[in-house]
Design a protein around this motif. Structure first.
Motif, PDB file in Angstrom:
ATOM      1  N   GLY A   1     -82.213 -12.472  -4.156  1.00  0.00           N
ATOM      2  CA  GLY A   1     -83.278 -12.808  -3.216  1.00  0.00           C
ATOM      3  C   GLY A   1     -82.815 -13.750  -2.127  1.00  0.00           C
ATOM      4  N   LEU A   2     -81.994 -14.727  -2.485  1.00  0.00           N
ATOM      5  CA  LEU A   2     -81.482 -15.670  -1.488  1.00  0.00           C
ATOM      6  C   LEU A   2     -80.490 -14.995  -0.550  1.00  0.00           C
ATOM      7  CD1 LEU A   2     -81.066 -18.876  -3.663  1.00  0.00           C
ATOM      8  CD2 LEU A   2     -82.801 -18.428  -1.915  1.00  0.00           C
ATOM      9  N   PHE A   3     -79.766 -14.010  -1.059  1.00  0.00           N
ATOM     10  CA  PHE A   3     -78.883 -13.213  -0.198  1.00  0.00           C
ATOM     11  C   PHE A   3     -79.722 -12.526   0.875  1.00  0.00           C
ATOM     12  CE2 PHE A   3     -74.718 -10.628  -0.616  1.00  0.00           C
ATOM     13  CZ  PHE A   3     -74.661 -10.439   0.747  1.00  0.00           C
ATOM     14  N   ALA A   4     -80.811 -11.881   0.451  1.00  0.00           N
ATOM     15  CA  ALA A   4     -81.687 -11.190   1.400  1.00  0.00           C
ATOM     16  C   ALA A   4     -82.342 -12.173   2.361  1.00  0.00           C
ATOM     17  CB  ALA A   4     -82.745 -10.401   0.641  1.00  0.00           C
ATOM     18  N   MET A   5     -82.786 -13.315   1.835  1.00  0.00           N
ATOM     19  CA  MET A   5     -83.407 -14.332   2.685  1.00  0.00           C
ATOM     20  C   MET A   5     -82.441 -14.808   3.766  1.00  0.00           C
ATOM     21  SD  MET A   5     -84.284 -18.276   1.871  1.00  0.00           S
ATOM     22  CE  MET A   5     -82.591 -18.637   2.385  1.00  0.00           C
ATOM     23  N   GLY A   6     -81.179 -15.026   3.377  1.00  0.00           N
ATOM     24  CA  GLY A   6     -80.187 -15.474   4.350  1.00  0.00           C
ATOM     25  C   GLY A   6     -79.972 -14.471   5.464  1.00  0.00           C
TER      26      GLY A   6
ATOM     27  N   ALA B   1     -70.099   1.359  -6.456  1.00  0.00           N
ATOM     28  CA  ALA B   1     -71.421   1.828  -6.045  1.00  0.00           C
ATOM     29  C   ALA B   1     -72.362   0.655  -5.781  1.00  0.00           C
ATOM     30  CB  ALA B   1     -72.010   2.744  -7.121  1.00  0.00           C
ATOM     31  N   ASP B   2     -72.265  -0.384  -6.605  1.00  0.00           N
ATOM     32  CA  ASP B   2     -73.109  -1.563  -6.392  1.00  0.00           C
ATOM     33  C   ASP B   2     -72.738  -2.282  -5.103  1.00  0.00           C
ATOM     34  OD1 ASP B   2     -74.544  -1.141  -8.715  1.00  0.00           O
ATOM     35  OD2 ASP B   2     -73.236  -2.404  -9.937  1.00  0.00           O
ATOM     36  N   TRP B   3     -71.443  -2.412  -4.834  1.00  0.00           N
ATOM     37  CA  TRP B   3     -71.023  -3.050  -3.582  1.00  0.00           C
ATOM     38  C   TRP B   3     -71.420  -2.207  -2.372  1.00  0.00           C
ATOM     39  CZ3 TRP B   3     -70.162  -7.895  -3.078  1.00  0.00           C
ATOM     40  CH2 TRP B   3     -69.599  -8.642  -4.112  1.00  0.00           C
ATOM     41  N   LEU B   4     -71.424  -0.892  -2.531  1.00  0.00           N
ATOM     42  CA  LEU B   4     -71.885  -0.025  -1.453  1.00  0.00           C
ATOM     43  C   LEU B   4     -73.371  -0.248  -1.191  1.00  0.00           C
ATOM     44  CD1 LEU B   4     -71.317   2.272   0.538  1.00  0.00           C
ATOM     45  CD2 LEU B   4     -71.818   3.906  -1.304  1.00  0.00           C
ATOM     46  N   THR B   5     -74.123  -0.453  -2.261  1.00  0.00           N
ATOM     47  CA  THR B   5     -75.546  -0.770  -2.093  1.00  0.00           C
ATOM     48  C   THR B   5     -75.724  -2.073  -1.334  1.00  0.00           C
ATOM     49  OG1 THR B   5     -76.152   0.405  -4.132  1.00  0.00           O
ATOM     50  CG2 THR B   5     -77.711  -1.242  -3.311  1.00  0.00           C
ATOM     51  N   VAL B   6     -74.924  -3.088  -1.701  1.00  0.00           N
ATOM     52  CA  VAL B   6     -74.975  -4.361  -0.968  1.00  0.00           C
ATOM     53  C   VAL B   6     -74.703  -4.122   0.512  1.00  0.00           C
ATOM     54  CG1 VAL B   6     -73.836  -6.597  -0.652  1.00  0.00           C
ATOM     55  CG2 VAL B   6     -74.319  -5.772  -2.955  1.00  0.00           C
ATOM     56  N   ALA B   7     -73.714  -3.283   0.819  1.00  0.00           N
ATOM     57  CA  ALA B   7     -73.311  -3.050   2.209  1.00  0.00           C
ATOM     58  C   ALA B   7     -74.413  -2.380   3.009  1.00  0.00           C
ATOM     59  CB  ALA B   7     -72.032  -2.213   2.247  1.00  0.00           C
ATOM     60  N   TRP B   8     -74.997  -1.275   2.469  1.00  0.00           N
ATOM     61  CA  TRP B   8     -75.990  -0.587   3.294  1.00  0.00           C
ATOM     62  C   TRP B   8     -77.316  -1.352   3.372  1.00  0.00           C
ATOM     63  CZ3 TRP B   8     -80.598   0.932   1.255  1.00  0.00           C
ATOM     64  CH2 TRP B   8     -80.676   1.328  -0.083  1.00  0.00           C
ATOM     65  N   VAL B   9     -77.662  -2.090   2.333  1.00  0.00           N
ATOM     66  CA  VAL B   9     -78.862  -2.935   2.429  1.00  0.00           C
ATOM     67  C   VAL B   9     -78.632  -4.038   3.454  1.00  0.00           C
ATOM     68  CG1 VAL B   9     -80.338  -4.566   1.192  1.00  0.00           C
ATOM     69  CG2 VAL B   9     -79.652  -2.433   0.092  1.00  0.00           C
ATOM     70  N   LEU B  10     -77.428  -4.613   3.454  1.00  0.00           N
ATOM     71  CA  LEU B  10     -77.098  -5.656   4.435  1.00  0.00           C
ATOM     72  C   LEU B  10     -77.199  -5.112   5.856  1.00  0.00           C
ATOM     73  CD1 LEU B  10     -74.154  -8.173   4.246  1.00  0.00           C
ATOM     74  CD2 LEU B  10     -74.538  -6.875   6.325  1.00  0.00           C
ATOM     75  N   VAL B  11     -76.610  -3.952   6.103  1.00  0.00           N
ATOM     76  CA  VAL B  11     -76.598  -3.395   7.464  1.00  0.00           C
ATOM     77  C   VAL B  11     -78.002  -3.000   7.910  1.00  0.00           C
ATOM     78  CG1 VAL B  11     -75.785  -1.478   8.881  1.00  0.00           C
ATOM     79  CG2 VAL B  11     -74.201  -2.631   7.336  1.00  0.00           C
ATOM     80  N   LEU B  12     -78.698  -2.198   7.101  1.00  0.00           N
ATOM     81  CA  LEU B  12     -80.039  -1.751   7.487  1.00  0.00           C
ATOM     82  C   LEU B  12     -81.006  -2.925   7.606  1.00  0.00           C
ATOM     83  CD1 LEU B  12     -80.708   1.561   5.497  1.00  0.00           C
ATOM     84  CD2 LEU B  12     -80.278   1.291   7.942  1.00  0.00           C
ATOM     85  N   GLY B  13     -80.954  -3.839   6.629  1.00  0.00           N
ATOM     86  CA  GLY B  13     -81.867  -4.975   6.655  1.00  0.00           C
ATOM     87  C   GLY B  13     -81.616  -5.890   7.833  1.00  0.00           C
ATOM     88  N   THR B  14     -80.339  -6.136   8.132  1.00  0.00           N
ATOM     89  CA  THR B  14     -80.015  -7.013   9.254  1.00  0.00           C
ATOM     90  C   THR B  14     -80.428  -6.394  10.579  1.00  0.00           C
ATOM     91  OG1 THR B  14     -78.147  -7.945   8.003  1.00  0.00           O
ATOM     92  CG2 THR B  14     -78.160  -8.280  10.383  1.00  0.00           C
ATOM     93  N   ILE B  15     -80.204  -5.091  10.745  1.00  0.00           N
ATOM     94  CA  ILE B  15     -80.618  -4.422  11.977  1.00  0.00           C
ATOM     95  C   ILE B  15     -82.132  -4.460  12.120  1.00  0.00           C
ATOM     96  CG2 ILE B  15     -80.750  -2.187  13.147  1.00  0.00           C
ATOM     97  CD1 ILE B  15     -77.995  -1.550  12.001  1.00  0.00           C
TER      98      ILE B  15
ATOM     99  N   LEU C   1     -89.064  -7.841   1.408  1.00  0.00           N
ATOM    100  CA  LEU C   1     -89.285  -7.394   0.031  1.00  0.00           C
ATOM    101  C   LEU C   1     -88.315  -6.290  -0.348  1.00  0.00           C
ATOM    102  CD1 LEU C   1     -92.461  -6.915  -1.990  1.00  0.00           C
ATOM    103  CD2 LEU C   1     -91.045  -4.886  -1.614  1.00  0.00           C
ATOM    104  N   TRP C   2     -88.102  -5.347   0.554  1.00  0.00           N
ATOM    105  CA  TRP C   2     -87.216  -4.225   0.269  1.00  0.00           C
ATOM    106  C   TRP C   2     -85.754  -4.656   0.253  1.00  0.00           C
ATOM    107  CZ3 TRP C   2     -89.845  -0.398  -1.627  1.00  0.00           C
ATOM    108  CH2 TRP C   2     -91.178  -0.220  -1.221  1.00  0.00           C
ATOM    109  N   MET C   3     -85.378  -5.606   1.107  1.00  0.00           N
ATOM    110  CA  MET C   3     -84.019  -6.136   1.089  1.00  0.00           C
ATOM    111  C   MET C   3     -83.735  -6.833  -0.236  1.00  0.00           C
ATOM    112  SD  MET C   3     -84.119  -7.648   4.967  1.00  0.00           S
ATOM    113  CE  MET C   3     -82.576  -8.543   4.872  1.00  0.00           C
TER     114      MET C   3
END
Length: 272
Positions: free
Chosen positions: A69-74, A145-159, A216-218
């Motif tokens: 959650g703190l990752f997403a918040m950041g 696969a988990d790191w790939l999830t981190v990557a695409w959530v980071l990119v989509l969420g940040t955009i 929430l989704w991030m």
């Protein structure tokens, strides 16, 4: 002659990358902002991991519970909050109006902001993951696969959050007003999106409200990457629903782009 001159001019992408480097240099000149921006999620994680360790009934340390959650918040902090307040300040001080009067393509300005946001997101993520793993022995994603999830959530969420921050910046009449317009909704979302308060204790109407926004989704996407599969039973639907995470964040990218195209202003309202 004009054709030869045009051929020598740098393209929009090159101008945007140069603008991004200028944005990074400008940001890093103020060391207080750099320290606070990079360290905020790690500081909150340190406090929560130290204070609340052993208080959860989910069979995991507090650091593992709060880390996604703190990752997403950041990420939302360096995109939505930083751009929302920063662009409103540039507009209020006349910086956007002066830039609009230069030959620089408008797209190069936004490319530059994108470079800045991803620079901040990368620095913040490295520090947060480093502190969590080295100081608190947190459990990090265990598969590619988990790191790939981190990557695409980071990119989509940040955009998505960046576009939303750019759009929100146009609501502020002054630089001072921008702080309230940006910080208040961001603070509310942190308490309603599973960042500080577990989603298992949030009322349905709160989750419904929070699901209308990216955070929430991030956070859910990051939990899917960081937490064991068995923890999915604690989600509202009993599953990680990564397809819904991707759909929601992708939709916010589209909605955010539309809002930016409809609302972005280079001048303050008093300038007409």
């Amino acid at each position: 002659m004009s054709t030869l001159t045009d051929a020598r001019l740098p393209g929009t992408l090159r101008l945007g990358l140069s603008r991004g480097w200028l944005e990074i240099r400008s940001f890093t000149r103020e060391w207080e902002s750099v320290v606070f921006t990079f360290a905020l999620p790690a500081l909150i994680l340190t406090m929560f991991a130290s204070i609340f360790d052993g208080l959860f009934d989910m069979g995991m340390p507090a650091v593992d519970h709060y880390l996604p959650g703190l990752f997403a918040m950041g990420l939302m902090s360096v995109s939505f909050q930083t751009l929302g307040a920063g662009i409103a300040t540039e507009r209020d001080q006349g910086g956007l109006r002066r830039l609009r009067g230069t030959p620089m393509p408008p797209a190069a300005y936004f490319i530059g902001k994108t470079v800045l946001v991803f620079f901040l997101a990368a620095g913040q993520a490295v520090l947060l993951l480093g502190v969590s793993a080295l100081v608190f022995d947190a459990t990090l994603p265990g598969s590619a696969a988990d790191w790939l999830t981190v990557a695409w959530v980071l990119v989509l969420g940040t955009i998505a959050c960046s576009l939303l921050g750019i759009a929100v910046s146009s609501l502020a009449r002054t630089a001072q007003a921008a702080s309230t317009i940006v910080v208040v909704p961001f603070l509310v979302l942190q308490f309603t999106s599973g960042v500080f308060v577990p989603v298992t204790v949030l009322p349905d109407w709160v989750l419904t409200f929070a699901s209308l926004f990216p955070l929430l989704w991030m956070a859910q996407g990051m939990r899917a990457a960081f937490h064991p599969d068995a923890m999915a039973t604690f989600e509202p639907s009993g599953a990680w629903d990564l397809h819904l995470v991707a759909l929601a964040l992708g939709a916010w990218c589209v909605v955010g782009l539309v809002l930016v195209l409809l609302t972005f202003r280079w001048k303050t309202r008093k300038d007409g």
